[in-house]
Design a protein around this motif. Sequence first.
Motif, PDB file in Angstrom:
ATOM      1  N   TRP A 147       0.854  -1.190   0.000  1.00  0.00           N
ATOM      2  CA  TRP A 147       0.000   0.000   0.000  1.00  0.00           C
ATOM      3  C   TRP A 147       0.890   1.239   0.000  1.00  0.00           C
ATOM      4  O   TRP A 147       1.843   1.318   0.786  1.00  0.00           O
ATOM      5  N   ALA A 148       0.597   2.191  -0.864  1.00  0.00           N
ATOM      6  CA  ALA A 148       1.410   3.401  -0.946  1.00  0.00           C
ATOM      7  C   ALA A 148       0.517   4.634  -0.955  1.00  0.00           C
ATOM      8  O   ALA A 148      -0.607   4.606  -1.473  1.00  0.00           O
ATOM      9  N   LYS A 149       1.032   5.718  -0.389  1.00  0.00           N
ATOM     10  CA  LYS A 149       0.329   7.002  -0.392  1.00  0.00           C
ATOM     11  C   LYS A 149       1.306   8.070  -0.835  1.00  0.00           C
ATOM     12  O   LYS A 149       2.343   8.278  -0.205  1.00  0.00           O
ATOM     13  N   SER A 150       0.964   8.736  -1.932  1.00  0.00           N
ATOM     14  CA  SER A 150       1.848   9.778  -2.461  1.00  0.00           C
ATOM     15  C   SER A 150       1.706  11.051  -1.628  1.00  0.00           C
ATOM     16  O   SER A 150       0.708  11.251  -0.937  1.00  0.00           O
ATOM     17  N   PRO A 151       2.690  11.943  -1.695  1.00  0.00           N
ATOM     18  CA  PRO A 151       2.635  13.162  -0.882  1.00  0.00           C
ATOM     19  C   PRO A 151       1.730  14.218  -1.495  1.00  0.00           C
ATOM     20  O   PRO A 151       1.430  14.195  -2.687  1.00  0.00           O
ATOM     21  N   SER A 152       1.320  15.146  -0.662  1.00  0.00           N
ATOM     22  CA  SER A 152       0.667  16.355  -1.152  1.00  0.00           C
ATOM     23  C   SER A 152       1.705  17.473  -1.184  1.00  0.00           C
ATOM     24  O   SER A 152       2.600  17.529  -0.332  1.00  0.00           O
ATOM     25  N   VAL A 153       1.598  18.329  -2.173  1.00  0.00           N
ATOM     26  CA  VAL A 153       2.523  19.460  -2.317  1.00  0.00           C
ATOM     27  C   VAL A 153       1.701  20.729  -2.525  1.00  0.00           C
ATOM     28  O   VAL A 153       0.842  20.781  -3.410  1.00  0.00           O
ATOM     29  N   GLU A 154       1.953  21.745  -1.724  1.00  0.00           N
ATOM     30  CA  GLU A 154       1.306  23.052  -1.856  1.00  0.00           C
ATOM     31  C   GLU A 154       2.398  24.101  -2.046  1.00  0.00           C
ATOM     32  O   GLU A 154       3.275  24.249  -1.200  1.00  0.00           O
ATOM     33  N   MET A 155       2.339  24.823  -3.171  1.00  0.00           N
ATOM     34  CA  MET A 155       3.375  25.803  -3.485  1.00  0.00           C
ATOM     35  C   MET A 155       2.748  27.154  -3.792  1.00  0.00           C
ATOM     36  O   MET A 155       1.684  27.229  -4.405  1.00  0.00           O
ATOM     37  N   THR A 156       3.433  28.196  -3.350  1.00  0.00           N
ATOM     38  CA  THR A 156       3.032  29.569  -3.678  1.00  0.00           C
ATOM     39  C   THR A 156       4.188  30.243  -4.397  1.00  0.00           C
ATOM     40  O   THR A 156       5.315  30.292  -3.878  1.00  0.00           O
ATOM     41  N   GLY A 157       3.903  30.735  -5.591  1.00  0.00           N
ATOM     42  CA  GLY A 157       4.919  31.427  -6.373  1.00  0.00           C
ATOM     43  C   GLY A 157       4.791  32.931  -6.232  1.00  0.00           C
ATOM     44  O   GLY A 157       3.723  33.504  -6.518  1.00  0.00           O
ATOM     45  N   ILE A 158       5.857  33.572  -5.764  1.00  0.00           N
ATOM     46  CA  ILE A 158       5.873  35.028  -5.599  1.00  0.00           C
ATOM     47  C   ILE A 158       6.513  35.638  -6.847  1.00  0.00           C
ATOM     48  O   ILE A 158       7.666  35.342  -7.175  1.00  0.00           O
ATOM     49  N   SER A 159       5.743  36.471  -7.548  1.00  0.00           N
ATOM     50  CA  SER A 159       6.221  37.075  -8.784  1.00  0.00           C
ATOM     51  C   SER A 159       7.361  38.049  -8.509  1.00  0.00           C
ATOM     52  O   SER A 159       7.269  38.909  -7.621  1.00  0.00           O
ATOM     53  N   GLU A 160       8.456  37.893  -9.245  1.00  0.00           N
ATOM     54  CA  GLU A 160       9.604  38.785  -9.077  1.00  0.00           C
ATOM     55  C   GLU A 160       9.331  40.173  -9.627  1.00  0.00           C
ATOM     56  O   GLU A 160      10.048  41.126  -9.308  1.00  0.00           O
ATOM     57  N   SER A 161       8.270  40.308 -10.437  1.00  0.00           N
ATOM     58  CA  SER A 161       7.911  41.626 -10.982  1.00  0.00           C
ATOM     59  C   SER A 161       6.814  42.298 -10.160  1.00  0.00           C
ATOM     60  O   SER A 161       6.318  43.361 -10.533  1.00  0.00           O
ATOM     61  N   GLY A 162       6.402  41.651  -9.051  1.00  0.00           N
ATOM     62  CA  GLY A 162       5.405  42.246  -8.169  1.00  0.00           C
ATOM     63  C   GLY A 162       3.978  41.943  -8.533  1.00  0.00           C
ATOM     64  O   GLY A 162       3.048  42.540  -7.981  1.00  0.00           O
ATOM     65  N   GLY A 163       3.762  41.016  -9.440  1.00  0.00           N
ATOM     66  CA  GLY A 163       2.404  40.652  -9.820  1.00  0.00           C
ATOM     67  C   GLY A 163       1.737  39.741  -8.810  1.00  0.00           C
ATOM     68  O   GLY A 163       2.288  39.409  -7.758  1.00  0.00           O
ATOM     69  N   GLU A 164       0.534  39.337  -9.152  1.00  0.00           N
ATOM     70  CA  GLU A 164      -0.248  38.464  -8.278  1.00  0.00           C
ATOM     71  C   GLU A 164       0.438  37.101  -8.138  1.00  0.00           C
ATOM     72  O   GLU A 164       0.994  36.569  -9.104  1.00  0.00           O
ATOM     73  N   PRO A 165       0.445  36.484  -6.911  1.00  0.00           N
ATOM     74  CA  PRO A 165       1.080  35.176  -6.738  1.00  0.00           C
ATOM     75  C   PRO A 165       0.297  34.076  -7.464  1.00  0.00           C
ATOM     76  O   PRO A 165      -0.884  34.227  -7.774  1.00  0.00           O
ATOM     77  N   VAL A 166       0.974  32.960  -7.728  1.00  0.00           N
ATOM     78  CA  VAL A 166       0.348  31.806  -8.342  1.00  0.00           C
ATOM     79  C   VAL A 166       0.457  30.633  -7.375  1.00  0.00           C
ATOM     80  O   VAL A 166       1.482  30.453  -6.706  1.00  0.00           O
ATOM     81  N   ASN A 167      -0.598  29.847  -7.278  1.00  0.00           N
ATOM     82  CA  ASN A 167      -0.629  28.684  -6.388  1.00  0.00           C
ATOM     83  C   ASN A 167      -0.579  27.401  -7.214  1.00  0.00           C
ATOM     84  O   ASN A 167      -1.369  27.226  -8.150  1.00  0.00           O
ATOM     85  N   VAL A 168       0.338  26.520  -6.852  1.00  0.00           N
ATOM     86  CA  VAL A 168       0.498  25.233  -7.539  1.00  0.00           C
ATOM     87  C   VAL A 168       0.330  24.128  -6.497  1.00  0.00           C
ATOM     88  O   VAL A 168       0.922  24.186  -5.411  1.00  0.00           O
TER      89      VAL A 168
END
Length: 246
Positions: A147-168
Amino acid sequence: MNNFNKFSLCLSVLFLFVGLSGFAQDTRSFFSVTGGYSLPVGELAREKLNDPLAGLAGSGYFGQVNYDFRIARWLGLRASGSMNINKTNSAPIVEKANSYAQVLGESFTWQNNVSTWKLNAAMIGPALYLNMNRVQIEVHAQIGKVWAKSPSVEMTGISESGGEPVNVSLRSVSTSAYGLGGGGSLRLPLAGKLFFQISGDMIGAQAEIKNVSIRAVRGSFDLSEKISEKRFIGVVNAGAGFGIAF
C-alpha cells in the motif's frame, strides 16, 4: 534373526529416534522487530525530464515486525509487516511550476509545503537458514500486498515583478498492488532466547497511480494536468533490531 541383525535393527531405530528428536528440537520460532534507514527505488525515485512525479521520493526510515516458523533446520516460513515513511523532494514540482510560469511570462520564487511518502507492506514466503553454532544467517523471498500514499505538495509562487502570486498544488493519492520482497538477516545471540539482528530488505510493486492532479491557479488562469499510469514503486531497507527465539 541373529544377534548381529538384531543389533543393527536396534541401532537403526536408535539413530532414527535421535534424528527425529533432533528435528523436533530444531523446529523453532523467531519473532523480531527491526527499524532503520530506507531508500526509494523505482520510477518515483529517479528524476526524468517532463515527469513531475519522478524523483519525488527521498530517503526515510522504516519499522518492521517478522515471525519465522522453522519447518526444518534449514527451511522455514517467514511473515513480515513493514511501514515506511520517506521524505518528499519538491524539486520536480518546482520545475513543473516554472514551466507553468513561462505561460504567464513572469519569473517566480517558490515557497512550498510538502507531506511525506508512505509505503506499507504485508509479506509471506519461504526462508532458508545457515546455522553456525548459535549464529544464524537467514535469507528469504516473499510475496504480498503493498500500500502506498503519495505526498501532497502546496506551493506559492511570488512574482519577481510584483504581480499576483500563483498557487500550484499536487494532491495526495493512495494505491495498492500485489508485490514482491526479498532480503536477509544476520542473527547474533545475546542472552538466553534473546538475539540481535542486522537485516536488509527490498520491497516493490507495479502499482497504478490514478488521477494524480497538478494544478496551477492565478486569478482567472487555471491550468491542470492529470497523470494516470502504472509505475514501479519500492524501497530498500537496512536496519537492526532485537528478537526472541522460542
